[in-house]
Design an enzyme around this catalytic site. Structure first.
Site, PDB file in Angstrom:
ATOM      1  N   ARG A   1      -6.997  74.782  52.966  1.00 37.13           N
ATOM      2  CA  ARG A   1      -5.966  73.774  52.760  1.00 37.13           C
ATOM      3  C   ARG A   1      -6.581  72.605  52.013  1.00 37.13           C
ATOM      4  NH1 ARG A   1      -2.736  77.117  53.569  1.00 37.13           N
ATOM      5  NH2 ARG A   1      -1.006  77.161  55.077  1.00 37.13           N
TER       6      ARG A   1
ATOM      7  N   GLY B   1     -13.229  81.858  61.488  1.00 38.41           N
ATOM      8  CA  GLY B   1     -12.130  82.644  62.040  1.00 38.41           C
ATOM      9  C   GLY B   1     -12.026  83.971  61.319  1.00 38.41           C
ATOM     10  N   ARG B   2     -10.826  84.536  61.274  1.00 44.72           N
ATOM     11  CA  ARG B   2     -10.647  85.852  60.641  1.00 44.72           C
ATOM     12  C   ARG B   2     -11.150  85.865  59.200  1.00 44.72           C
ATOM     13  NH1 ARG B   2      -5.634  85.277  63.402  1.00 44.72           N
ATOM     14  NH2 ARG B   2      -5.194  86.915  64.947  1.00 44.72           N
TER      15      ARG B   2
ATOM     16  N   GLU C   1      -1.039  68.901  46.768  1.00 44.42           N
ATOM     17  CA  GLU C   1      -0.420  70.047  46.106  1.00 44.42           C
ATOM     18  C   GLU C   1       1.103  69.893  46.003  1.00 44.42           C
ATOM     19  OE1 GLU C   1      -0.496  74.745  47.231  1.00 44.42           O
ATOM     20  OE2 GLU C   1      -2.346  73.619  47.495  1.00 44.42           O
TER      21      GLU C   1
ATOM     22  N   HIS D   1      -2.979  78.408  44.077  1.00 43.44           N
ATOM     23  CA  HIS D   1      -2.733  78.804  45.473  1.00 43.44           C
ATOM     24  C   HIS D   1      -2.305  80.272  45.554  1.00 43.44           C
ATOM     25  CE1 HIS D   1      -1.685  76.992  49.635  1.00 43.44           C
ATOM     26  NE2 HIS D   1      -2.105  78.243  49.754  1.00 43.44           N
ATOM     27  N   ILE D   2      -3.226  81.156  45.170  1.00 39.28           N
ATOM     28  CA  ILE D   2      -2.926  82.592  45.124  1.00 39.28           C
ATOM     29  C   ILE D   2      -3.805  83.393  46.088  1.00 39.28           C
ATOM     30  CG2 ILE D   2      -1.993  82.555  42.791  1.00 39.28           C
ATOM     31  CD1 ILE D   2      -4.743  83.573  41.800  1.00 39.28           C
ATOM     32  N   GLY D   3      -4.315  82.732  47.127  1.00 39.13           N
ATOM     33  CA  GLY D   3      -5.213  83.412  48.052  1.00 39.13           C
ATOM     34  C   GLY D   3      -4.662  84.703  48.630  1.00 39.13           C
TER      35      GLY D   3
END
Length: 327
Positions: free
Chosen positions: A237, A156-157, A266, A284-286
């Site tokens: 995820r 995807g993107r 998480e 979780h800092i994407g």
């Protein structure tokens, strides 16, 4: 006329709150920690819109308690934290914030690839612990990226952005996706089955949403097929990966290393991951850049403004709800 009431479950960048306040009465948005389910249930009965985060469970009970809800605006691209079917049945629009975090998440994917491949984290610790005594031809040997095969699960993107960023490294790219990519990524890119991707890729990176179909997509069977010495990256995820199986694959050296920004349960992290020196763990800092998080807040706010003023939000994830609404 009274202003529409918006409940914001947690602190977000102030630009989004200021934007909402131009038209709406804003409640919440004061706590840095997730709202608990009981408090959310008590707070939602008289609000017109909910701005929530992926840390909030918006289940059937919450949706039923929000008797005036017109829209649930998720401050995230994924929306697996929301019972979309229940919202649609109640005539509630559900929205998300795609697009604005594509580059930030793709960049973090590459940061993890390099951190794992070149042992950046242990090398940093080595120096800080005053162990560095001079150049050594066998010190901290890692893996080169140039010319390797990159396997992208989910084109995807974000997957496409990761692929485009690989061009300068002369990589071959294989990908697995249920849909064809919308961009022309060149002759060095080809579609393969999930099994073929595991067998071919030197680096595997995950970019699929969490759905019933993608839950544990990467399990013990998948890891057994992987090319020996492959690196494994997940910024999508956590539950897409069977974490127990991942730990075993790393212990058995099927995989040479892993970089994770998300986790199956998480914020809990599998204890086995802490014991492995060839794993880089991030919180979780994407999308965690000033620019991206601010634009996510603005997009989430705009979705609410559109919904409460009778417009179709640009980022509606349940268009079937329009059959119940006069939009």
């Amino acid at each position: 006329m009274s202003k529409p009431i918006v409940l914001v479950t947690r602190k977000i960048p102030e630009a989004g709150i200021d934007f909402l306040k131009q038209l709406c009465e804003v409640r919440g948005a004061t706590e840095a920690t997730p709202i608990d389910h009981e408090t959310l249930m008590k707070s939602i009965s008289d609000v017109d819109a909910l701005l929530c985060l992926l840390t909030d469970t918006i289940d059937h009970a919450v949706i039923e308690a929000g008797s005036r809800l017109k829209v649930i605006s998720n401050y995230a691209v994924g929306f697996d934290n929301i019972d979309v079917e229940a919202a649609t049945e109640r005539g509630i629009m559900v929205t998300n914030t795609p697009g604005v975090l594509t580059e930030a998440t793709a960049e973090l994917t590459w940061a993890l690839i390099f951190a794992v491949a070149r042992k950046i984290v242990p090398a940093d610790k080595y120096v800080r612990d005053h162990q560095f005594s001079g150049w050594d031809p066998l010190l901290m040997l890692g893996y080169e990226i140039h010319g390797k095969t990159l396997g992208i699960i989910g084109m995807g993107r974000i997957g496409q952005a990761v692929a485009q960023m690989s061009v300068g490294f002369g990589m071959n790219i294989v990908y697995h996706d249920c849909q064809s990519p919308k961009l022309d990524l060149g002759s060095s890119v080809r579609s393969v089955t999930l099994e073929e991707l595991g067998q071919l890729a030197d680096i595997i990176t995950i970019h699929v949403p969490l759905t019933p179909q993608t839950h544990h997509l990467c399990d013990a069977d998948f890891f057994r097929l992987c090319k020996p010495g492959a690196l494994f990256i997940n910024t999508a995820r956590g539950p897409v990966v069977d974490e127990e199986a991942l730990v075993e694959a790393l212990k058995e050296r099927i995989l040479a290393g892993a970089g994770l920004d998300v986790y199956e349960h998480e914020p809990a992290v599998h204890p086995g991951l802490f014991e492995l020196p060839n794993v880089v763990l991030l919180p979780h800092i994407g999308s965690a850049t000033y620019h991206t998080r601010t634009n996510m807040a603005l997009r989430a706010a705009q979705n609410i403004i559109d919904a409460v003023t009778g417009k179709r939000p640009a980022y509606l994830v349940n268009p079937a709800v329009l059959n119940k609404l006069a939009l």
